[in-house]
Motif scaffolding. Sequence first.
Motif, mmCIF file in Angstrom:
data_model
loop_
_atom_site.group_PDB
_atom_site.id
_atom_site.type_symbol
_atom_site.label_atom_id
_atom_site.label_comp_id
_atom_site.label_asym_id
_atom_site.label_seq_id
_atom_site.Cartn_x
_atom_site.Cartn_y
_atom_site.Cartn_z
ATOM 1 N N SER A 176 1.201 -22.678 16.522
ATOM 2 C CA SER A 176 1.563 -22.661 14.967
ATOM 3 C C SER A 176 3.205 -22.657 14.940
ATOM 4 N N PRO A 177 3.758 -23.473 14.545
ATOM 5 C CA PRO A 177 5.313 -23.737 14.369
ATOM 6 C C PRO A 177 5.860 -22.214 13.748
ATOM 7 N N ALA A 178 5.152 -21.964 12.851
ATOM 8 C CA ALA A 178 5.629 -20.462 12.049
ATOM 9 C C ALA A 178 5.893 -19.396 12.960
ATOM 10 N N ALA A 179 5.213 -19.346 14.254
ATOM 11 C CA ALA A 179 5.057 -18.272 15.114
ATOM 12 C C ALA A 179 6.631 -18.457 15.863
ATOM 13 N N LYS A 180 7.391 -19.435 15.734
ATOM 14 C CA LYS A 180 8.788 -19.397 16.166
ATOM 15 C C LYS A 180 9.773 -19.591 15.034
ATOM 16 N N THR A 181 9.352 -19.980 13.757
ATOM 17 C CA THR A 181 10.375 -19.947 12.804
ATOM 18 C C THR A 181 10.235 -18.602 11.964
ATOM 19 N N GLY A 182 9.087 -18.076 11.931
ATOM 20 C CA GLY A 182 8.623 -16.811 11.065
ATOM 21 C C GLY A 182 8.526 -17.306 9.542
ATOM 22 N N LEU A 183 7.815 -16.375 8.774
ATOM 23 C CA LEU A 183 7.353 -16.733 7.379
ATOM 24 C C LEU A 183 8.297 -16.014 6.300
ATOM 25 N N LYS A 184 8.586 -16.634 5.293
ATOM 26 C CA LYS A 184 9.285 -16.008 4.144
ATOM 27 C C LYS A 184 8.357 -15.685 3.254
ATOM 28 N N VAL A 185 8.318 -14.438 2.699
ATOM 29 C CA VAL A 185 7.365 -13.887 1.774
ATOM 30 C C VAL A 185 8.299 -13.322 0.423
ATOM 31 N N ILE A 186 7.433 -13.314 -0.641
ATOM 32 C CA ILE A 186 7.975 -12.629 -1.775
ATOM 33 C C ILE A 186 7.118 -11.611 -2.207
ATOM 34 N N SER A 187 7.393 -10.573 -3.003
ATOM 35 C CA SER A 187 6.629 -9.560 -3.303
ATOM 36 C C SER A 187 5.943 -9.714 -4.963
ATOM 37 N N ILE A 188 4.645 -9.326 -5.305
ATOM 38 C CA ILE A 188 4.491 -9.757 -6.492
ATOM 39 C C ILE A 188 3.230 -8.218 -6.826
ATOM 40 N N GLU A 189 3.130 -8.090 -7.855
ATOM 41 C CA GLU A 189 2.372 -7.041 -8.095
ATOM 42 C C GLU A 189 0.790 -7.462 -7.747
ATOM 43 N N ASP A 190 0.121 -6.381 -7.263
ATOM 44 C CA ASP A 190 -1.453 -6.689 -6.847
ATOM 45 C C ASP A 190 -2.156 -6.387 -8.085
ATOM 46 N N MET A 191 -2.719 -7.620 -8.422
ATOM 47 C CA MET A 191 -3.451 -7.536 -9.675
ATOM 48 C C MET A 191 -4.918 -7.931 -9.562
ATOM 49 N N ARG A 192 -5.580 -7.644 -8.193
ATOM 50 C CA ARG A 192 -6.938 -7.979 -7.825
ATOM 51 C C ARG A 192 -7.752 -6.593 -8.166
ATOM 52 N N TRP A 193 -9.116 -6.945 -8.128
ATOM 53 C CA TRP A 193 -10.032 -6.020 -8.461
ATOM 54 C C TRP A 193 -9.840 -4.648 -7.536
ATOM 55 N N ALA A 194 -10.616 -3.548 -7.869
ATOM 56 C CA ALA A 194 -10.283 -2.197 -6.911
ATOM 57 C C ALA A 194 -11.095 -2.348 -5.611
ATOM 58 N N ARG A 195 -11.869 -3.181 -5.210
ATOM 59 C CA ARG A 195 -12.891 -3.039 -3.961
ATOM 60 C C ARG A 195 -12.431 -4.212 -3.084
ATOM 61 N N ARG A 196 -11.145 -4.191 -2.598
ATOM 62 C CA ARG A 196 -10.661 -5.243 -1.804
ATOM 63 C C ARG A 196 -11.232 -5.266 -0.496
ATOM 64 N N ASP A 197 -11.799 -3.941 -0.159
ATOM 65 C CA ASP A 197 -12.709 -3.758 1.001
ATOM 66 C C ASP A 197 -13.885 -4.708 1.272
ATOM 67 N N ILE A 198 -14.298 -5.134 0.177
ATOM 68 C CA ILE A 198 -15.437 -6.258 0.006
ATOM 69 C C ILE A 198 -14.867 -7.365 0.081
ATOM 70 N N LYS A 199 -15.493 -8.378 1.036
ATOM 71 C CA LYS A 199 -14.669 -9.816 1.428
ATOM 72 C C LYS A 199 -15.373 -10.614 0.157
ATOM 73 N N THR A 200 -14.917 -10.538 -0.949
ATOM 74 C CA THR A 200 -15.751 -11.518 -2.158
ATOM 75 C C THR A 200 -14.953 -12.838 -2.129
ATOM 76 N N VAL A 201 -15.770 -13.671 -2.835
ATOM 77 C CA VAL A 201 -15.172 -15.253 -3.072
ATOM 78 C C VAL A 201 -14.192 -15.178 -4.079
ATOM 79 N N GLN A 202 -13.800 -13.889 -4.791
ATOM 80 C CA GLN A 202 -12.867 -13.928 -6.087
ATOM 81 C C GLN A 202 -11.431 -14.007 -5.512
ATOM 82 N N LEU A 203 -10.978 -15.276 -5.344
ATOM 83 C CA LEU A 203 -9.800 -15.563 -4.679
ATOM 84 C C LEU A 203 -8.771 -16.093 -5.371
ATOM 85 N N LEU A 204 -8.816 -15.917 -6.775
ATOM 86 C CA LEU A 204 -8.262 -16.827 -7.903
ATOM 87 C C LEU A 204 -6.774 -16.088 -7.672
ATOM 88 N N TYR A 205 -6.576 -14.530 -7.754
ATOM 89 C CA TYR A 205 -5.464 -14.015 -7.929
ATOM 90 C C TYR A 205 -4.484 -14.407 -6.454
#
Length: 287
Positions: free
Chosen positions: A128-157
């Motif tokens: 991946s070219p990103a390994a050499k260029t690196g990623l830019k991220v923003i921060s946002i509030e975590d508004m997902r449900w409270a059981r993120r340890d379960i890998k559910t298909v609720q991927l909207l947020y």
Amino acid sequence: MSRTVYVNGEYLPEEEAKVSIFDRSFLMADGVYEVTSVLGGKIIDFSGHIARLERSLGELDMQKPAAFDDLLEIHRELVRLNEIDEGMIYLQVSRGSAGDRDFVFPDPEKVKPTLVLFTQNKPGLADSPAAKTGLKVISIEDMRWARRDIKTVQLLYPSMGKMMAKKQGCDDAWLVEDGVVTEGTSNNAYIVKNGTIITRELSTHILHGITRAAVLRFAREAQMTVVERPFTIEEAQDADEAFITSASTFVLPVVEIDGAAIGTGAPGPMAARLREIYLEESRKAGV
Ligand code: PMP
């Protein structure tokens, strides 16, 4: 060329694969999934992903769709049929279709889980070219449900988070809850300060990344110091390095958070080393 996918015991061209409109995954997001990568035609971290799948199913009181050996056989057959050298395999299990819509779970004696697998061919995945260029991220509030340890298909947020990042010309978003980072939209988040790797401890607040487990093991074996604790965005902006891990990206450096450069603003040496070790060890251990 059309892919061959797997649906409930059958290998089919993707155009012919069908799931009921009453499937609970569609109606209620009542489903879990796993993603494994393929390198050199071998499946990476398979047993870890299946162990997490079994845990997700157990937490939601869902039936196991097939035995470990059968799941491995299906993964291998899809790699073979689709001639995957580098890419991904998605496995989705839903509570099935009771033939109507109802909040109440169907009787597991009568309604069997839906099992779907499909592949993504990604030549050059490990390069991946990103390994050499690196990623830019923003921060946002975590508004997902409270059981993120379960890998559910609720991927909207997480999906919305990625879109917010794209709109700002960035690659991804780190999620913040109670002032501290939980994880990325689809990856675990790390910073490095004075040679110490810092990442959020395991709990119901984050997904227990399979790549995270492997990378932390390799880091400790390489005598790197690892501390599992929460960190803030300010601490991350002041770190020497930052990076993410996931099955589809392995280890990727993060070079900017909310517009602030991390360290020198270039990918750091610890992330590069961990990526190298992870890829090397995973290729050796692939099944
Ligand atoms: N956190 C979240 C929210 C994710 O979606 C993922 C990727 N599925 C991860 C972490 C990384 O997990 P893994 O290393 O098992 O891919």
